[in-house]
Scaffold this active site. Structure first.
Site, PDB file in Angstrom:
ATOM      1  N   SER A  12       0.843  -1.195   0.000  1.00  0.00           N
ATOM      2  CA  SER A  12       0.000   0.000   0.000  1.00  0.00           C
ATOM      3  C   SER A  12       0.877   1.243   0.000  1.00  0.00           C
ATOM      4  O   SER A  12       2.085   1.178   0.269  1.00  0.00           O
ATOM      5  CB  SER A  12      -0.926   0.017   1.225  1.00  0.00           C
ATOM      6  OG  SER A  12      -0.155   0.101   2.417  1.00  0.00           O
ATOM      7  N   ARG A  14       0.769   5.737   0.928  1.00  0.00           N
ATOM      8  CA  ARG A  14       0.057   6.753   1.678  1.00  0.00           C
ATOM      9  C   ARG A  14       0.769   8.093   1.518  1.00  0.00           C
ATOM     10  O   ARG A  14       1.992   8.132   1.328  1.00  0.00           O
ATOM     11  CB  ARG A  14      -0.019   6.381   3.164  1.00  0.00           C
ATOM     12  CG  ARG A  14       1.318   6.214   3.827  1.00  0.00           C
ATOM     13  CD  ARG A  14       1.254   5.372   5.084  1.00  0.00           C
ATOM     14  NE  ARG A  14       0.809   4.030   4.835  1.00  0.00           N
ATOM     15  CZ  ARG A  14       1.595   3.041   4.409  1.00  0.00           C
ATOM     16  NH1 ARG A  14       2.866   3.276   4.162  1.00  0.00           N
ATOM     17  NH2 ARG A  14       1.118   1.856   4.212  1.00  0.00           N
ATOM     18  N   GLY A  78      13.062  -0.826  -1.467  1.00  0.00           N
ATOM     19  CA  GLY A  78      14.268  -0.921  -2.272  1.00  0.00           C
ATOM     20  C   GLY A  78      14.166  -1.972  -3.354  1.00  0.00           C
ATOM     21  O   GLY A  78      13.157  -2.678  -3.488  1.00  0.00           O
ATOM     22  N   HIS A 233      15.025   5.362   0.583  1.00  0.00           N
ATOM     23  CA  HIS A 233      14.734   3.989   0.979  1.00  0.00           C
ATOM     24  C   HIS A 233      13.896   4.008   2.248  1.00  0.00           C
ATOM     25  O   HIS A 233      14.254   4.664   3.233  1.00  0.00           O
ATOM     26  CB  HIS A 233      16.031   3.212   1.230  1.00  0.00           C
ATOM     27  CG  HIS A 233      15.796   1.763   1.484  1.00  0.00           C
ATOM     28  ND1 HIS A 233      16.578   1.022   2.335  1.00  0.00           N
ATOM     29  CD2 HIS A 233      14.872   0.903   0.991  1.00  0.00           C
ATOM     30  CE1 HIS A 233      16.140  -0.226   2.361  1.00  0.00           C
ATOM     31  NE2 HIS A 233      15.101  -0.315   1.557  1.00  0.00           N
ATOM     32  N   ASP A 234      12.785   3.293   2.235  1.00  0.00           N
ATOM     33  CA  ASP A 234      11.856   3.364   3.366  1.00  0.00           C
ATOM     34  C   ASP A 234      12.496   2.911   4.671  1.00  0.00           C
ATOM     35  O   ASP A 234      12.220   3.478   5.733  1.00  0.00           O
ATOM     36  CB  ASP A 234      10.564   2.596   3.078  1.00  0.00           C
ATOM     37  CG  ASP A 234      10.776   1.157   2.627  1.00  0.00           C
ATOM     38  OD1 ASP A 234      11.923   0.672   2.649  1.00  0.00           O
ATOM     39  OD2 ASP A 234       9.777   0.520   2.232  1.00  0.00           O
ATOM     40  N   ASN A 293      17.992  -8.837   5.931  1.00  0.00           N
ATOM     41  CA  ASN A 293      16.650  -8.663   5.377  1.00  0.00           C
ATOM     42  C   ASN A 293      16.014 -10.040   5.256  1.00  0.00           C
ATOM     43  O   ASN A 293      16.556 -10.922   4.573  1.00  0.00           O
ATOM     44  CB  ASN A 293      16.773  -7.993   4.006  1.00  0.00           C
ATOM     45  CG  ASN A 293      15.450  -7.537   3.444  1.00  0.00           C
ATOM     46  OD1 ASN A 293      14.421  -8.119   3.730  1.00  0.00           O
ATOM     47  ND2 ASN A 293      15.484  -6.496   2.634  1.00  0.00           N
ATOM     48  N   GLY A 403       4.760  -0.878  10.423  1.00  0.00           N
ATOM     49  CA  GLY A 403       3.402  -1.372  10.624  1.00  0.00           C
ATOM     50  C   GLY A 403       3.326  -2.593  11.512  1.00  0.00           C
ATOM     51  O   GLY A 403       2.358  -2.786  12.261  1.00  0.00           O
TER      52      GLY A 403
END
Length: 485
Positions: A12, A14, A78, A233-234, A293, A403
């Protein structure tokens, strides 16, 4: 001060409004939208046009507020990327990291250079989804046509500003970047005959790119606000928002993927790090995120999707409650097993793993979810121990952001499995970090330490202490007997 933060995730997206006043930060949702990849004869790819249309919808909603907004920045997952043609247009398709072409890229890459050389050059862990492997799977025609390779988050900043540059935190995830030279890897580009001119200028996190394109400024009513490259990059943005102090902490960015590690001043690139498959990614101020990761709540998301297709709809809170009521440690899996990456049936893959390891598979939704969450927590313990071995650090706290920090059951399992205090929150860490880095870039906050202090003052977090230590020690032994790596 007001800022816009676009957080694009693989499930998702936002657009959020961040406001900074008197040393406290607040966030408000402006627009949320799904992100569903397209699967067709071409492969699995992203609907970039639809995503950018959703972002423009969010810009219009922001414009309606009539607030003096200072800037906007995009952070995204990424590994995926845009290819721009000679006219600066996005070449379709923009492939998804789960596309089946990746194996072709892996084979070509390892036929060209040995893994030891790749790791020594980049410090990036082996994952079949790495940008290097994806690029190696591209057709010669696409490589010939492309004028610019642009990591995905930077690509959306380009769509906003018209400026195509690669921010260092996102570039560092591609396995095309050398963290020692702090530049694109000439050795890799030459090995694959990819012209250096096709790879854009690298910029530090916290760079002013320009202003919003005139047509977007007019259509949204925002005017020509600044477009910034924070941490594109988040995970880089999320770690910037970890409300920690000192250096005896680790982080876990919890979502579809789990990223667990520590923040360091320099990369660790040696045989031990390579053998343990750890990665070195760059953060704000050229800090290094030494991390692993691994698959995260993808296990739960795919089970939920599968059951929904069978007409059994469960929201996440219901699944968590069912897992709470299920029998503890009835079955365990190794989430790092490749079968869980893209299975036809996640519950089927879990059952298959259980059969192969002489365990009785779960038989209820609650059983499947408990199995997934307990196994994830046990894998976190293993990875955290490996981080401590590589760095010779004593970690006293684990900060869970993203999240997944809302999953109370997984948070408690993680504290139990790791036998460490867990501090959960903030959930919107990527958007928070994005906003904080915008404020630093514009001089509204002095540095990252002040930004993290701002998070501590602004956001509620939950603390979890280890429980049932002996039972979880027994479970760790069981997990070690079935987990390969």
């Amino acid at each position: 001060m007001h800022y816009l933060a676009c957080d694009l995730g693989a499930e998702s997206g936002r657009l959020m409004l961040g406001s900074l006043k008197d040393g406290r930060l607040s966030l408000e949702d402006l627009h949320r939208f799904p992100n569903v990849p397209i699967e067709d004869a071409v492969g699995r790819h992203w609907n970039v046009e639809a995503l950018f249309a959703e972002l423009q919808t969010g810009l219009a909603l922001a414009g309606q507020r009539g607030l003096p907004i200072s800037s906007i920045s995009v952070a995204a997952w990424g590994l995926d990327y845009f290819l721009l043609d000679e006219n600066g247009a996005v070449m379709e398709p923009t492939f998804c990291y789960r596309d089946s072409r990746n194996q072709r890229g892996i084979d070509r890459t390892l036929d060209t250079l040995p893994w030891e050389t790749l790791y020594e050059e980049t410090g990036i862990q082996f994952m079949q989804i790495n940008s290097l492997f994806q690029m190696a799977a591209e057709s010669p025609e696409r490589i010939q046509r492309m004028r610019t390779f642009l990591p995905l988050g930077d690509g959306f900043n380009y769509l906003l500003s018209g400026v195509a540059k690669a921010e260092i935190s996102l570039a560092s995830t591609t396995q095309l970047y050398n963290p020692r030279t702090r530049n694109w890897s000439d050795k890799l580009l030459e090995a694959f005959d990819w012209p250096r001119a096709k790879f854009p200028e690298l910029i530090p996190s916290g760079t002013r790119l320009g202003t919003l394109k005139p047509e977007l400024a007019a259509a949204s009513g925002l005017g020509e606000i600044e477009v910034l490259a924070t941490c594109s990059h988040d995970t880089g943005a999320a770690v910037a928002a970890v409300p920690a102090d000192g250096d005896q902490w680790a982080y876990l960015s919890s979502g579809t993927w789990s990223l667990i590690g520590v923040e360091l001043p320099e990369p660790i690139i040696n045989d031990a790090a390579r053998d343990l498959n750890f990665t070195n990614e760059i953060g704000h101020g050229n800090t290094v995120r030494l991390l692993r990761n691994i698959i995260g709540l993808w296990l739960v998301q795919e089970c939920r999707r599968e059951w929904a297709e069978d007409g059994k709809e469960y929201d996440y809170s219901t699944l968590t409650q069912l897992a709470t009521e299920a029998i503890p440690f009835a079955a365990l899996i190794d989430p790092s097993d490749e079968r869980f990456f893209k299975p036809q049936s996640m519950s089927g893959a879990i059952a298959e793993f259980c059969h192969e390891t002489d365990q009785t598979p779960p038989s209820t939704p609650g059983g499947f979810i408990r199995c997934a969450l307990e196994s994830l927590a046990l894998l976190y313990h293993r990875r955290l121990n490996e981080v401590c071995e590589l760095t010779s650090r004593k970690v006293k706290q684990l900060h869970i952001v993203g999240g997944g920090s809302r999953n109370v059951l997984l948070n408690q399992f993680t504290a139990n499995a790791c036998n460490i205090e867990v501090i959960a929150g903030p959930a919107e860490a990527t958007a928070l970090g994005n906003v904080l880095l915008q404020s630093i870039t514009l001089g509204h906050l002095p540095n990252l330490r002040a930004a993290r202090r701002c998070v501590r003052q602004s956001m509620d977090v939950e603390n979890y202490k280890p429980e049932e230590i002996e039972k979880w020690a027994e479970a760790r032994n069981r997990f070690d007997s079935i987990a390969k790596s």
